[in-house]
Write an enzyme that holds these catalytic residues in place. Structure first.
Site, PDB file in Angstrom:
ATOM      1  N   ARG A 180      22.379 -39.656  67.647  1.00 44.24           N
ATOM      2  CA  ARG A 180      22.581 -38.618  68.649  1.00 44.24           C
ATOM      3  C   ARG A 180      23.740 -37.892  68.601  1.00 44.24           C
ATOM      4  NH1 ARG A 180      20.275 -42.947  71.772  1.00 44.24           N
ATOM      5  NH2 ARG A 180      17.932 -42.190  72.434  1.00 44.24           N
ATOM      6  N   HIS A 191      19.335 -17.033  48.548  1.00 47.16           N
ATOM      7  CA  HIS A 191      19.958 -16.521  49.930  1.00 47.16           C
ATOM      8  C   HIS A 191      20.755 -15.390  49.717  1.00 47.16           C
ATOM      9  CE1 HIS A 191      20.511 -16.202  53.887  1.00 47.16           C
ATOM     10  NE2 HIS A 191      21.914 -16.227  53.835  1.00 47.16           N
ATOM     11  N   ASN A 212      23.378 -11.592  61.520  1.00 50.27           N
ATOM     12  CA  ASN A 212      21.979 -11.565  60.653  1.00 50.27           C
ATOM     13  C   ASN A 212      21.776 -10.302  60.322  1.00 50.27           C
ATOM     14  OD1 ASN A 212      21.387 -14.338  61.320  1.00 50.27           O
ATOM     15  ND2 ASN A 212      20.813 -13.741  63.462  1.00 50.27           N
ATOM     16  N   LYS A 265      33.459 -13.800  60.977  1.00 49.07           N
ATOM     17  CA  LYS A 265      32.324 -14.726  61.614  1.00 49.07           C
ATOM     18  C   LYS A 265      33.105 -15.733  62.565  1.00 49.07           C
ATOM     19  CE  LYS A 265      28.698 -17.843  60.717  1.00 49.07           C
ATOM     20  NZ  LYS A 265      27.792 -18.637  59.620  1.00 49.07           N
ATOM     21  N   GLU A 295      24.508 -17.973  69.787  1.00 51.25           N
ATOM     22  CA  GLU A 295      23.657 -16.900  69.600  1.00 51.25           C
ATOM     23  C   GLU A 295      22.878 -16.454  70.760  1.00 51.25           C
ATOM     24  OE1 GLU A 295      20.554 -15.395  66.239  1.00 51.25           O
ATOM     25  OE2 GLU A 295      21.894 -16.835  65.765  1.00 51.25           O
ATOM     26  N   GLU A 308      27.673 -12.347  51.645  1.00 50.40           N
ATOM     27  CA  GLU A 308      27.864 -12.319  53.054  1.00 50.40           C
ATOM     28  C   GLU A 308      29.394 -11.821  53.518  1.00 50.40           C
ATOM     29  OE1 GLU A 308      26.038 -13.627  55.544  1.00 50.40           O
ATOM     30  OE2 GLU A 308      24.571 -14.715  54.588  1.00 50.40           O
ATOM     31  N   HIS A 346      15.117 -13.537  54.681  1.00 49.16           N
ATOM     32  CA  HIS A 346      14.486 -14.922  54.747  1.00 49.16           C
ATOM     33  C   HIS A 346      13.043 -14.705  54.292  1.00 49.16           C
ATOM     34  CE1 HIS A 346      17.553 -16.318  57.968  1.00 49.16           C
ATOM     35  NE2 HIS A 346      17.818 -16.521  56.590  1.00 49.16           N
ATOM     36  N   LYS A 375      25.913 -23.865  62.687  1.00 49.01           N
ATOM     37  CA  LYS A 375      24.460 -23.716  62.654  1.00 49.01           C
ATOM     38  C   LYS A 375      24.016 -24.796  61.597  1.00 49.01           C
ATOM     39  CE  LYS A 375      22.690 -19.133  63.886  1.00 49.01           C
ATOM     40  NZ  LYS A 375      22.217 -17.814  63.419  1.00 49.01           N
ATOM     41  N   HIS A 410      19.189 -10.070  57.077  1.00 49.97           N
ATOM     42  CA  HIS A 410      18.641 -11.500  57.014  1.00 49.97           C
ATOM     43  C   HIS A 410      17.176 -11.512  57.281  1.00 49.97           C
ATOM     44  CE1 HIS A 410      22.564 -12.643  56.621  1.00 49.97           C
ATOM     45  NE2 HIS A 410      22.436 -13.964  56.480  1.00 49.97           N
ATOM     46  N   ARG A 470      26.448 -12.819  68.268  1.00 48.73           N
ATOM     47  CA  ARG A 470      26.268 -13.630  67.060  1.00 48.73           C
ATOM     48  C   ARG A 470      24.865 -13.179  66.240  1.00 48.73           C
ATOM     49  NH1 ARG A 470      27.454 -19.952  65.936  1.00 48.73           N
ATOM     50  NH2 ARG A 470      26.655 -20.111  63.814  1.00 48.73           N
TER      51      ARG A 470
END
Length: 350
Positions: free
Chosen positions: A112, A252, A233, A215, A225, A176, A240, A134, A236, A229
């Site tokens: 956990r 990527h 993207n 960032k 997000e 990026e 993706h 993330k 993206h 945030r």
């Protein structure tokens, strides 16, 4: 030269350190550590971190996005359990963005949640994946559809690792950093395209730190997000889709390069400034892998289920101008028309 530090705030603040020789100086307070790294990482990197941390267990995973599967994720969890990694232990992710994404998700879910540290060894990992918390894996249906927000305790970006990268992998990661210039800090645009932006250059660390700072400031204000945030993207949504459709034959960072140009075309079509000269210049500099023959309908199913979609349709991150991003929905007719323009542009860029 002293390492540079970038602070990431929020409920669980941490520091991103950028400098040379950091792998040998890594220290964590936990006694029991699981080290996760991709199988193709230079052995010297792994051995250096092992000497610094004396890990309880070291787990090798498939390279690049080959590690971001539920099967690999389950296997890593089993190896940590077999090694009896305790709740007060830590997971350390060493490698590129895919490996650190996986390692973070393992840390978020094992017992956990245990402490997580990351040591990115690629430009893409340093500027993007390692910062912001993330974590996750992919599904056949799309990128990063399973995961959790799990901030690291610390990030160390050892710029010496960049000298081992093939030039095309370094250029891939630059996407990026360039994106951060488009959405927030235009001073990064000429710096990324400069001949001095290369491994071993004395000014590289400052440029990396500034790109990371973009960032860091965004995720400090919006860690999960809920709003701003999402601007990270930019490019993206199409990226993706390209990755999924080509089964990651388009990596990527190169997919983001392609996606930023499409987003710039969409932005112009909806009344924003014409920033396509910037995105064309980046594609010429990056020299990405040529795309296979594809149609809008090939990519649309992936864009429609991208995580930036909601009940009202697919959102795109667009630009009013440099440093002025926003979220907008684009009419289907415009998406198709600009896709055709994008394909025409790509033949000219080459």
């Amino acid at each position: 030269m002293q390492p540079l530090e970038v602070k990431v705030g929020g409920e669980q603040p941490y520091t991103v350190t950028v400098g040379a020789g950091l792998l040998a100086r890594v220290r964590v307070p936990q006694r029991h550590v699981a080290l996760i790294h991709p199988a193709d990482l230079p052995p010297a990197f792994v051995e250096t971190v092992q000497a610094a941390l004396s890990p309880t267990v070291t787990v090798s995973v498939p390279p690049r996005d080959g590690c971001k599967t539920l099967a690999v994720y389950a296997d890593v969890l089993s190896q940590l359990a077999a090694a009896n990694l305790p709740r007060d232990g830590a997971v350390v992710g060493l490698g590129g963005g895919a490996a650190t994404d996986l390692a973070g998700f393992v840390a978020a879910s094992y017992l956990r949640g245990v402490a997580f540290y990351t040591l990115p060894t690629t430009l893409l990992g340093m500027v993007d994946a390692a910062v912001g918390g993330k974590t996750g894996v992919n599904l056949p249906e799309g990128k990063n559809l399973v995961g959790a927000f799990w901030p690291p305790q610390a990030v160390w970006c050892d710029t010496d690792t960049l000298t081992t990268l093939p030039s095309e992998i370094f250029r891939e990661g630059a996407a990026e950093a360039y994106k951060h210039g488009l959405i927030a800090d235009p001073s990064l645009l000429p710096r990324v395209l400069s001949p001095d932006f290369r491994p071993g250059d004395p000014g590289l660390e400052a440029t990396l730190a500034d790109a990371i700072r973009v960032k860091a400031e965004v995720v400090t204000r919006d860690p999960t997000e809920q709003g701003e945030r999402a601007h990270l993207n930019f490019g993206h949504t199409l990226a993706h889709a390209l990755e999924a459709h080509t089964h990651h034959a388009i990596p990527h960072g190169e997919a983001v390069g392609y996606g930023m140009h499409y987003a710039a075309l969409l932005s112009r079509a909806l009344g924003g400034a014409d920033l396509t000269a910037h995105t064309r210049a980046f594609l010429r500099w990056q020299r990405p892998t040529p795309l296979p023959d594809l149609t809008f309908d090939d990519l649309w199913p992936y864009m429609a289920r991208d995580k930036k979609a909601d009940a009202d349709g697919v959102r795109f991150v667009l630009l009013h101008d440099l440093g002025r991003p926003y979220l907008g929905r684009v009419p289907g007719a415009v998406l198709r028309r600009e896709f055709a323009a994008w394909q025409t542009d790509l033949t000219l860029v080459r």
